[in-house]
Write a protein that holds these residues in place. Structure first.
Motif, short mmCIF file in Angstrom:
data_model
loop_
_atom_site.label_atom_id
_atom_site.label_comp_id
_atom_site.label_asym_id
_atom_site.label_seq_id
_atom_site.Cartn_x
_atom_site.Cartn_y
_atom_site.Cartn_z
N MET A 172 -13.47 47.35 -21.79
CA MET A 172 -14.61 46.61 -22.35
C MET A 172 -14.83 45.33 -21.56
O MET A 172 -15.96 45.02 -21.17
N LEU A 173 -13.74 44.58 -21.33
CA LEU A 173 -13.88 43.31 -20.61
C LEU A 173 -14.37 43.55 -19.19
O LEU A 173 -15.24 42.84 -18.68
N TYR A 174 -13.83 44.61 -18.56
CA TYR A 174 -14.22 44.88 -17.18
C TYR A 174 -15.70 45.30 -17.11
O TYR A 174 -16.43 44.86 -16.21
N ALA A 175 -16.13 46.11 -18.08
CA ALA A 175 -17.53 46.52 -18.09
C ALA A 175 -18.43 45.31 -18.28
O ALA A 175 -19.47 45.19 -17.63
N LEU A 176 -18.02 44.39 -19.17
CA LEU A 176 -18.82 43.17 -19.37
C LEU A 176 -18.86 42.35 -18.09
O LEU A 176 -19.91 41.84 -17.69
N ASP A 177 -17.70 42.25 -17.44
CA ASP A 177 -17.63 41.50 -16.19
C ASP A 177 -18.60 42.09 -15.16
O ASP A 177 -19.38 41.37 -14.54
N LEU A 178 -18.57 43.43 -15.02
CA LEU A 178 -19.48 44.08 -14.07
C LEU A 178 -20.93 43.86 -14.45
O LEU A 178 -21.79 43.68 -13.60
N ALA A 179 -21.19 43.89 -15.77
CA ALA A 179 -22.58 43.81 -16.23
C ALA A 179 -23.19 42.45 -15.90
O ALA A 179 -24.41 42.33 -15.76
N PHE A 180 -22.36 41.42 -15.80
CA PHE A 180 -22.91 40.09 -15.54
C PHE A 180 -22.72 39.64 -14.09
O PHE A 180 -22.91 38.47 -13.77
N PRO B 122 -16.93 52.54 -19.31
CA PRO B 122 -16.05 51.43 -18.98
C PRO B 122 -14.69 51.89 -18.44
O PRO B 122 -14.19 51.32 -17.46
N ILE B 123 -14.10 52.92 -19.04
CA ILE B 123 -12.81 53.41 -18.52
C ILE B 123 -12.99 53.98 -17.11
O ILE B 123 -12.17 53.75 -16.23
N PHE B 124 -14.09 54.70 -16.92
CA PHE B 124 -14.35 55.22 -15.58
C PHE B 124 -14.43 54.10 -14.56
O PHE B 124 -13.83 54.16 -13.49
N LEU B 125 -15.21 53.04 -14.91
CA LEU B 125 -15.38 51.93 -13.97
C LEU B 125 -14.04 51.27 -13.67
O LEU B 125 -13.73 50.92 -12.53
N GLU B 126 -13.21 51.14 -14.73
CA GLU B 126 -11.89 50.53 -14.55
C GLU B 126 -11.00 51.39 -13.64
O GLU B 126 -10.42 50.89 -12.67
N LEU B 127 -10.92 52.69 -13.94
CA LEU B 127 -10.08 53.58 -13.14
C LEU B 127 -10.59 53.64 -11.71
O LEU B 127 -9.82 53.75 -10.75
N ASN B 128 -11.92 53.57 -11.55
CA ASN B 128 -12.52 53.62 -10.23
C ASN B 128 -12.07 52.43 -9.40
O ASN B 128 -11.75 52.57 -8.21
N LEU C 267 -9.36 50.95 -9.70
CA LEU C 267 -7.93 51.10 -9.41
C LEU C 267 -7.67 52.33 -8.52
O LEU C 267 -6.52 52.70 -8.31
N HIS C 268 -8.75 53.00 -8.08
CA HIS C 268 -8.66 54.19 -7.23
C HIS C 268 -7.84 55.31 -7.87
O HIS C 268 -7.05 55.98 -7.22
N LEU C 269 -8.01 55.46 -9.18
CA LEU C 269 -7.28 56.53 -9.89
C LEU C 269 -8.17 57.73 -10.18
O LEU C 269 -7.72 58.72 -10.77
N ILE C 270 -9.45 57.65 -9.80
CA ILE C 270 -10.37 58.75 -10.08
C ILE C 270 -9.93 60.02 -9.36
O ILE C 270 -9.53 59.96 -8.20
N GLY C 271 -10.00 61.16 -10.09
CA GLY C 271 -9.63 62.42 -9.47
C GLY C 271 -8.18 62.78 -9.72
O GLY C 271 -7.76 63.88 -9.43
N SER C 272 -7.40 61.85 -10.28
CA SER C 272 -6.01 62.16 -10.59
C SER C 272 -5.90 62.68 -12.02
O SER C 272 -6.68 62.30 -12.89
N VAL C 273 -4.94 63.57 -12.22
CA VAL C 273 -4.71 64.12 -13.56
C VAL C 273 -4.39 63.00 -14.55
O VAL C 273 -4.77 63.05 -15.72
N LEU C 274 -3.73 61.97 -14.05
CA LEU C 274 -3.36 60.84 -14.92
C LEU C 274 -4.59 60.12 -15.47
O LEU C 274 -4.54 59.52 -16.54
N SER C 275 -5.71 60.19 -14.75
CA SER C 275 -6.91 59.50 -15.22
C SER C 275 -7.48 60.18 -16.47
O SER C 275 -8.37 59.64 -17.11
N VAL C 276 -6.98 61.37 -16.79
CA VAL C 276 -7.36 62.01 -18.06
C VAL C 276 -6.26 61.77 -19.10
O VAL C 276 -6.52 61.35 -20.22
N LEU D 217 -15.10 62.28 -20.84
CA LEU D 217 -14.14 61.58 -19.99
C LEU D 217 -13.69 62.43 -18.80
O LEU D 217 -13.82 62.01 -17.65
N PRO D 218 -13.17 63.66 -19.04
CA PRO D 218 -12.78 64.46 -17.87
C PRO D 218 -13.96 64.77 -16.95
O PRO D 218 -13.81 64.80 -15.73
#
Lengths: 312, 290
Positions: A51-59, B125-131, B133-142, B212-213
């Motif tokens: 949530m925080l990261y999405a907010l950060d990106l959004a702004f 948001p989780i996708f953006l976060e994992l992205n 961290l370069h974790l996209i495409g890993s089984v752990l990202s699910v 998510l997946p």
């Protein structure tokens, strides 16, 4: 409890075991804390941080510079933004209306006479819930295809659809998605409402009956007000869930030769911005819009309905 | 008048029963017929068992047994995430219910809020976060995001806060059992019903999760069955006439698609059959006293 008159040494001499135990306790970690330690990283990493990261990106912009509300205004003026929000609001409105009327209505009908037929009906209503996600959409793609559907006469004569593509005409979609969501979700809610109705004391119903109230009056004047907060809970939760619509339009897009755009719902638009255009800041802005709706609904439920006790 | 009312009630209930049950019935019967027969025969008629075997052969041959891989992936993701959920959520609920530490209320409120928020709101948001961290495409990202299941914590919390007598646990402590032993030998065995409940809800939520997946996995061999179904849908000419040639080659038509859907929901259907009561208890447990 405290022993102000004694020095600790004197106290220890007087109550040697008690004080040592008390000191041990004071030095130990607070009670219960170690048990939540394994859970905390998950709460932070997949609950709070996104949530925080999405907010950060959004702004901010792609270079990390602060841009204020520019991502929000930019996505708002995107030609797909308003239609997408209109779609999900219409869909959510239709779904919420049918859900409230029919779930409450059917639960009251079933509760009218508790017997074996009632439990058989509840089971029938509840079973489609097993077909959630992609499975429910696939089933309804079949149901909406006049060539194979058991309800083809309804499709042909009520909807006027001779072909599958006519069933999923853009004007029908909010209603089609509302029907799919109702089909999978209503049964679970009926079971829940029925359970809530069962918590109403029998004496109350009995008293109303003695006062001359018929089953209809009892249902509307006695039972309905007593399950009001559950109806509110269902409505708020469903509203928040409805605005997140993604899988249904996504699959229909794949099955419609692109007749239904892949940016039909807001979540799809955010997804496309991130995946097709690499516009993570724009995607985050839309995700933040939806996040605020979800958060507001959640806070409303937690603080206002009193359904979720936080005191023990 | 009363008989009329009772009749009306039955008619309404029966109409809804048809609405809810017929699509399921159709889905069960569809794989027994060939694609052509689905169009020509009566929609709710039975074909033959031989056709089911045929449909399975076609489905299994699709893209080098990828359907089996999808089911296997779903089992792997749902079961390993649910194992982590059980290991973290049950103690967390216990700690929140019986503990006294600073921040307890904050953790509890955050858990509640995230639990009630629609899961889909957190996917991007989780996708953006994992992205990042370069974790996209890993089984752990699910598996790792699936392992965060605040509803499980809430169920355990409510159970320990209301159903387990505090005196019992205090007695164990007075007898000299440490915090861990008290949990391990008294609190945990008492939580068996709640462990089953958390298992059900977590498993079903993971098995049915599509978004998510779909967002974090790139390679179709990593897909869980939900995303696999959408892959299957886009390669059948039944809904995609543009796929005509491809459809002929892959032999995926409506009966195969129906069979794929049917097999995909079997694990959840079993859980559903077993858990109707559990659902009510889970939803009502915290707020309403029976």
């Amino acid at each position: 409890m405290s022993l102000p008159a004694l020095t600790s040494r004197q106290a220890e001499a007087a109550h040697p075991r008690g004080l040592r135990a008390a000191r041990m306790r004071a030095r130990r970690v607070p009670r219960g804390l170690p048990f939540i330690v394994p859970y905390l990283p998950f709460l932070i990493a997949f609950g709070i941080a996104p949530m925080l990261y999405a907010l950060d990106l959004a702004f901010t912009n792609a270079n990390g510079g602060v841009t204020g509300f520019r991502n929000f205004t930019r996505t708002f003026t995107d030609y797909r933004f308003v239609p997408a929000f209109n779609h999900i609001l219409l869909y959510t409105g239709v779904w919420l209306g049918t859900l409230i009327v029919f779930v409450v209505g059917l639960a009251l009908l079933l509760h009218g006479r508790a017997n074996r037929t009632s439990s058989a009906f509840r089971f029938l209503f509840y079973m489609p819930g097993a077909l959630a996600g992609a499975a429910s959409v696939l089933v309804w793609l079949f149901m909406l295809d006049p060539a194979v559907s058991p309800g083809s006469f309804l499709l042909r004569h009520v909807l006027g659809a001779q072909l599958f593509v006519q069933s999923i005409a853009p004007g029908n979609l909010p209603f089609v998605f509302a029907m799919i969501a109702f089909w999978t979700g209503a049964g679970g809610w009926i079971v829940v409402m029925y359970g809530a109705l069962n918590t109403i004391p029998h004496e109350l119903e009995e008293a109303a009956r003695i006062d001359g109230a018929g089953p209809f009056t009892i249902a509307l004047r006695l039972k309905l007000p007593l399950i009001r907060k559950w109806v509110a809970y269902m409505a708020i939760l469903s509203f928040a869930t409805g605005t997140q619509l993604f899988i249904e339009p996504q699959l229909v897009n794949e099955a419609s030769l692109g007749m239904v755009p892949d940016t039909w719902s807001s979540n799809q638009l955010a997804y496309q911005l991130a995946f097709r255009y690499g516009d993570f800041n724009g995607a985050a802005a839309i995700a933040a819009d939806l996040l605020v709706i979800g958060l507001l609904a959640a806070v409303l439920i937690v603080t206002r309905t009193g359904l979720f006790g936080r005191e023990d | 008048m009363r008989i009329a009312a009772r009749g009306l009630r039955l008619v309404i209930l029966a109409a809804f029963a048809v609405f809810f049950a017929v699509p399921v019935l159709w889905l069960i019967l569809a794989p027994t017929k060939a694609d052509g027969a689905l169009v020509t025969s009566s929609p709710l008629s039975f074909g033959s068992f031989h056709q089911i075997a045929l449909a399975w052969d076609h489905l299994d041959a699709f893209s080098d047994h990828i359907y089996r891989a999808w089911i296997g992936n779903s089992l792997l993701y749902a079961l390993s995430a649910t194992a982590i959920v059980l290991a973290t959520a049950i103690p967390a609920g216990y700690g929140l219910a019986l503990g006294k530490f600073p921040g307890r209320r904050v953790v509890l409120t955050l858990t509640l809020v995230v639990m009630i928020m629609p899961a889909a709101a957190l996917v991007l948001p989780i996708f953006l976060e994992l992205n990042s961290l370069h974790l996209i495409g890993s089984v752990l990202s699910v598996i790792l995001p699936f392992s965060f299941f605040p509803f499980g914590v809430y169920l355990a919390y409510i159970y320990y806060a209301t159903a387990v007598p505090r005196d019992l646990l205090d007695a164990a402590r007075v007898d000299g059992a440490g915090e861990w032993l008290t949990f391990r030998h008294i609190a945990l065995p008492l939580a068996k019903p709640i462990i089953a409940l958390v298992f059900f809800f977590s498993f079903v939520a993971d098995w049915n999760n599509f978004f998510l997946p779909f967002a974090v996995l790139a390679d179709s061999s990593q897909y869980p069955i939900q995303v696999g179904l959408s892959d299957l849908l886009s390669s059948t000419p039944s809904f995609n006439p543009a796929q005509g040639g491809g459809g002929q080659q892959v032999n995926i038509f409506r009966p195969e698609l129906a069979l794929a859907t049917l097999i995909a929901v079997i694990p959840v259907a079993i859980v559903f059959l077993l858990s109707q009561r559990a659902l009510v208890r889970g939803m009502l447990g915290g707020a309403v006293k029976q």
